[in-house]
Design a protein around this motif. Structure first.
Motif, PDB file in Angstrom:
ATOM      1  N   VAL A 100       0.845  -1.187   0.000  1.00 29.49           N
ATOM      2  CA  VAL A 100       0.000   0.000   0.000  1.00 29.49           C
ATOM      3  C   VAL A 100       0.885   1.242   0.000  1.00 29.49           C
ATOM      4  CG1 VAL A 100      -0.178  -0.024   2.528  1.00 29.49           C
ATOM      5  CG2 VAL A 100      -1.920   1.166   1.166  1.00 29.49           C
ATOM      6  N   VAL A 101       0.400   2.292  -0.658  1.00 25.54           N
ATOM      7  CA  VAL A 101       1.124   3.564  -0.754  1.00 25.54           C
ATOM      8  C   VAL A 101       0.203   4.676  -0.283  1.00 25.54           C
ATOM      9  CG1 VAL A 101       2.416   5.119  -2.261  1.00 25.54           C
ATOM     10  CG2 VAL A 101       2.321   2.670  -2.782  1.00 25.54           C
ATOM     11  N   GLY A 102       0.730   5.577   0.514  1.00 23.90           N
ATOM     12  CA  GLY A 102      -0.057   6.724   0.972  1.00 23.90           C
ATOM     13  C   GLY A 102       0.845   7.781   1.568  1.00 23.90           C
ATOM     14  N   GLY A 103       0.290   8.989   1.748  1.00 24.50           N
ATOM     15  CA  GLY A 103       1.111  10.044   2.327  1.00 24.50           C
ATOM     16  C   GLY A 103       0.388  11.360   2.443  1.00 24.50           C
ATOM     17  N   ASP A 104       1.164  12.380   2.724  1.00 22.50           N
ATOM     18  CA  ASP A 104       0.648  13.727   2.948  1.00 22.50           C
ATOM     19  C   ASP A 104       1.383  14.691   2.020  1.00 22.50           C
ATOM     20  OD1 ASP A 104      -0.037  16.258   3.879  1.00 22.50           O
ATOM     21  OD2 ASP A 104      -0.073  15.639   5.971  1.00 22.50           O
ATOM     22  N   PRO A 105       0.764  15.084   0.905  1.00 21.73           N
ATOM     23  CA  PRO A 105       1.455  15.978  -0.042  1.00 21.73           C
ATOM     24  C   PRO A 105       1.767  17.344   0.550  1.00 21.73           C
ATOM     25  CG  PRO A 105      -0.852  15.673  -0.665  1.00 21.73           C
ATOM     26  CD  PRO A 105      -0.565  14.694   0.425  1.00 21.73           C
ATOM     27  N   LYS A 106       0.953  17.808   1.497  1.00 21.83           N
ATOM     28  CA  LYS A 106       1.233  19.114   2.112  1.00 21.83           C
ATOM     29  C   LYS A 106       2.516  19.072   2.935  1.00 21.83           C
ATOM     30  CE  LYS A 106      -3.578  20.685   2.315  1.00 21.83           C
ATOM     31  NZ  LYS A 106      -4.703  21.106   3.204  1.00 21.83           N
ATOM     32  N   LYS A 107       2.719  17.984   3.645  1.00 25.72           N
ATOM     33  CA  LYS A 107       3.941  17.834   4.436  1.00 25.72           C
ATOM     34  C   LYS A 107       5.095  17.291   3.592  1.00 25.72           C
ATOM     35  CE  LYS A 107       1.579  17.080   8.849  1.00 25.72           C
ATOM     36  NZ  LYS A 107       1.353  16.130   9.971  1.00 25.72           N
ATOM     37  N   GLY A 108       4.769  16.804   2.394  1.00 23.63           N
ATOM     38  CA  GLY A 108       5.811  16.296   1.512  1.00 23.63           C
ATOM     39  C   GLY A 108       6.416  14.997   1.983  1.00 23.63           C
TER      40      GLY A 108
ATOM     41  N   ILE B 179      -0.970  -1.900   6.115  1.00 20.32           N
ATOM     42  CA  ILE B 179      -1.564  -0.611   6.480  1.00 20.32           C
ATOM     43  C   ILE B 179      -1.063  -0.133   7.833  1.00 20.32           C
ATOM     44  CG2 ILE B 179      -3.726   0.491   7.188  1.00 20.32           C
ATOM     45  CD1 ILE B 179      -3.685   0.392   4.269  1.00 20.32           C
ATOM     46  N   CYS B 180      -0.849  -1.042   8.777  1.00 20.41           N
ATOM     47  CA  CYS B 180      -0.442  -0.622  10.119  1.00 20.41           C
ATOM     48  C   CYS B 180       0.919   0.073  10.102  1.00 20.41           C
ATOM     49  CB  CYS B 180      -0.446  -1.799  11.092  1.00 20.41           C
ATOM     50  SG  CYS B 180       0.701  -3.135  10.671  1.00 20.41           S
ATOM     51  N   GLY B 181       1.811  -0.335   9.202  1.00 16.70           N
ATOM     52  CA  GLY B 181       3.088   0.351   9.091  1.00 16.70           C
ATOM     53  C   GLY B 181       2.925   1.757   8.553  1.00 16.70           C
ATOM     54  N   LEU B 182       2.055   1.907   7.549  1.00 19.08           N
ATOM     55  CA  LEU B 182       1.753   3.224   6.999  1.00 19.08           C
ATOM     56  C   LEU B 182       1.104   4.116   8.048  1.00 19.08           C
ATOM     57  CD1 LEU B 182       1.697   5.050   4.506  1.00 19.08           C
ATOM     58  CD2 LEU B 182      -0.364   3.855   3.753  1.00 19.08           C
ATOM     59  N   ASN B 183       0.186   3.556   8.825  1.00 17.22           N
ATOM     60  CA  ASN B 183      -0.481   4.322   9.887  1.00 17.22           C
ATOM     61  C   ASN B 183       0.511   4.810  10.934  1.00 17.22           C
ATOM     62  OD1 ASN B 183      -2.967   3.927   8.691  1.00 17.22           O
ATOM     63  ND2 ASN B 183      -3.562   2.242  10.031  1.00 17.22           N
ATOM     64  N   ALA B 184       1.496   3.984  11.255  1.00 16.69           N
ATOM     65  CA  ALA B 184       2.477   4.357  12.269  1.00 16.69           C
ATOM     66  C   ALA B 184       3.346   5.522  11.820  1.00 16.69           C
ATOM     67  CB  ALA B 184       3.347   3.155  12.618  1.00 16.69           C
ATOM     68  N   ALA B 185       3.702   5.536  10.526  1.00  8.92           N
ATOM     69  CA  ALA B 185       4.626   6.553  10.021  1.00  8.92           C
ATOM     70  C   ALA B 185       3.927   7.861   9.667  1.00  8.92           C
ATOM     71  CB  ALA B 185       5.370   6.022   8.808  1.00  8.92           C
ATOM     72  N   ILE B 186       2.721   7.779   9.070  1.00  7.22           N
ATOM     73  CA  ILE B 186       2.001   8.978   8.612  1.00  7.22           C
ATOM     74  C   ILE B 186       0.544   8.852   9.077  1.00  7.22           C
ATOM     75  CG2 ILE B 186       1.602  10.530   6.650  1.00  7.22           C
ATOM     76  CD1 ILE B 186       3.671   8.938   5.068  1.00  7.22           C
ATOM     77  N   PRO B 187       0.291   9.020  10.361  1.00  4.01           N
ATOM     78  CA  PRO B 187      -1.058   8.770  10.898  1.00  4.01           C
ATOM     79  C   PRO B 187      -2.112   9.772  10.439  1.00  4.01           C
ATOM     80  CG  PRO B 187       0.380   9.694  12.591  1.00  4.01           C
ATOM     81  CD  PRO B 187       1.255   9.390  11.419  1.00  4.01           C
TER      82      PRO B 187
ATOM     83  N   ARG C  50      -2.535  11.318   7.518  1.00  2.00           N
ATOM     84  CA  ARG C  50      -2.758  11.450   6.070  1.00  2.00           C
ATOM     85  C   ARG C  50      -4.245  11.269   5.740  1.00  2.00           C
ATOM     86  NH1 ARG C  50      -1.940   6.315   7.237  1.00  2.00           N
ATOM     87  NH2 ARG C  50      -2.999   4.700   6.001  1.00  2.00           N
ATOM     88  N   ASP C  51      -4.617  11.610   4.528  1.00  2.00           N
ATOM     89  CA  ASP C  51      -5.968  11.333   4.032  1.00  2.00           C
ATOM     90  C   ASP C  51      -5.989   9.881   3.566  1.00  2.00           C
ATOM     91  OD1 ASP C  51      -8.387  11.106   2.747  1.00  2.00           O
ATOM     92  OD2 ASP C  51      -8.100  12.839   1.421  1.00  2.00           O
ATOM     93  N   LYS C  52      -6.553   9.010   4.381  1.00  2.00           N
ATOM     94  CA  LYS C  52      -6.517   7.571   4.099  1.00  2.00           C
ATOM     95  C   LYS C  52      -7.335   7.191   2.872  1.00  2.00           C
ATOM     96  CE  LYS C  52      -5.651   6.215   8.922  1.00  2.00           C
ATOM     97  NZ  LYS C  52      -5.458   7.560   9.458  1.00  2.00           N
ATOM     98  N   THR C  53      -8.255   8.050   2.463  1.00  2.00           N
ATOM     99  CA  THR C  53      -9.044   7.734   1.262  1.00  2.00           C
ATOM    100  C   THR C  53      -8.192   7.789  -0.004  1.00  2.00           C
ATOM    101  OG1 THR C  53      -9.755  10.019   0.836  1.00  2.00           O
ATOM    102  CG2 THR C  53     -11.103   8.703   2.365  1.00  2.00           C
TER     103      THR C  53
END
Length: 378
Positions: A316-324, A332-340, A342-345
């Motif tokens: 899975v890939v996800g992030g926060d473009p505003k924070k870059g 998913i749990c790893g992504l949640n831990a690093a960038i909690p 973010r817009d998960k949608t």
């Protein structure tokens, strides 16, 4: 099974963010090792961006030999980030010498070479030192390349991160690949630990490569310096990415056309059908037989994720473009831990025809399909 986690950020971040994410996914890996690829370096190395960095683990005699080898060729160390642990290693981790990253000012002769020859020379020097180390036991070299540090060790990732003090500012980076698990299919060998690297390209894989032997034999027949070693069946994924982009001139969005080409029905009506059909035939020995999830980073800092047709390894890939900041994760749990926050949608899980790419500007996830028209390297 492995667990993979990668971060790409506009600003340098600590590798411990990736280690923390691996720790959250601990139920999915055996804690037997960790490998790190770092590029887009911050701290002292940012001012030495064009200087090749030699990364590895060395005894005192090994370090002396490295300095001699480089000096014989007119290369001089400009900056050294060295760490020799004084505490007892974590359970299962061998007591070693110095973990070092040495930035070199290269000789005038090397700098006068064409770029392709400079690159080949760096690969050959890494292979020379690796060969010496495999004979003497005094040297382990994981990379020799500008703006690149690689760290590998046996043991629990979190314990290793604390033992080696990986939160040090000199190790902060914009692009981080982290894999949690030593190579347990074969003998324990740090050269078998993901990520793997060649000429600015690094990849790591969750899965198994049952087509390893024909792929390895095809790559070794290409006459490319560095297509060797293969302590792990996953190292070929790095070399295929190198072959596809550096030798065939393909964009990384077309990497999957090499490792998992479409069938005739899927290819029908594609604007580049004739080219893809010829590519499939000429590179048929590079077709993988998974299951595999591949995450990689390119010389410009672009990061990507691709999977084989079986789609039996999650990603899975996800992030926060505003924070870059964006992350690529096995779970998913790893992504949640690093960038909690973010817009998960907007999270994206690539399917069997997809490649997910985040550029070095960290603004969006580019979703590429094998159905799209080809993009060639500029």
């Amino acid at each position: 099974m492995c667990r993979l986690f990668a971060l790409t950020s506009r600003e340098p971040v600590s590798p411990m963010l990736a280690i923390d994410a691996l720790n959250v996914m601990k139920e999915g890996h055996d804690g037997s090792g960790v490998g790190l690829f770092l590029s887009g370096l911050g701290g002292p190395f940012e001012e030495l961006k064009g200087h090749p960095i030699l990364s590895g683990i060395f005894t005192d005699a090994g370090l002396k030999r490295v300095y001699e080898y480089m000096a014989e060729r007119g290369h001089r160390a400009q900056y050294s980030a060295m760490f020799k642990p004084e505490t007892v290693p974590p359970v299962g981790t061998p007591k070693r010498g110095t973990y070092a990253s040495l930035a070199y000012k290269m000789s005038d002769e090397w700098r006068a070479l064409p770029k392709a020859e400079q690159d080949r020379a760096l690969v050959q020097m890494r292979l020379d030192l690796r060969a010496e180390g495999e004979e003497s036991g005094e040297i382990m070299v994981f990379s020799l390349w500008p703006d690149t540090i690689m760290i590998k060790e046996v043991g629990d990732p979190m314990a290793i991160g604390e033992y080696l003090k990986l939160d040090r500012e000199e190790l902060h980076a914009r692009h981080i690949l982290a894999q949690g698990r030593q190579n347990t299919n074969y003998a324990i060998n740090l050269y078998a630990c993901h990520p793997f690297f060649i000429e600015g390209i690094s990849t790591m894989t969750n899965g198994e490569n049952t087509a390893f032997i024909p792929i390895k034999e095809y790559l070794q027949s290409r006459g490319v310096t560095g297509y060797q070693g293969y302590q792990s069946d996953s190292e070929v994924f790095t070399h295929i990415a190198h072959f596809a982009t550096k030798k065939l001139g393909l964009d990384i969005s077309s990497y999957k056309h090499v490792i998992t080409p479409m069938n005739d029905e899927e290819m029908a009506g594609h604007p580049d059908r004739e080219f893809l059909s010829n590519l499939k035939k000429s590179c048929r020995k590079l077709i993988i037989d998974g299951p595999n999830c591949v995450i990689g980073c390119l010389p410009d800092g672009s990061m990507f994720m691709a999977q084989d047709r079986k789609k039996l390894r999650p990603g899975v890939v996800g992030g926060d473009p505003k924070k870059g900041i964006f992350a690529f994760s096995s779970e998913i749990c790893g992504l949640n831990a690093a960038i909690p926050d973010r817009d998960k949608t907007q999270d994206f899980q690539p399917m069997h025809l997809d490649t997910a790419i985040v550029g070095p500007d960290c603004r969006e996830v580019l979703k590429c399909s094998q159905k799209d028209p080809l993009r060639l390297q500029r």
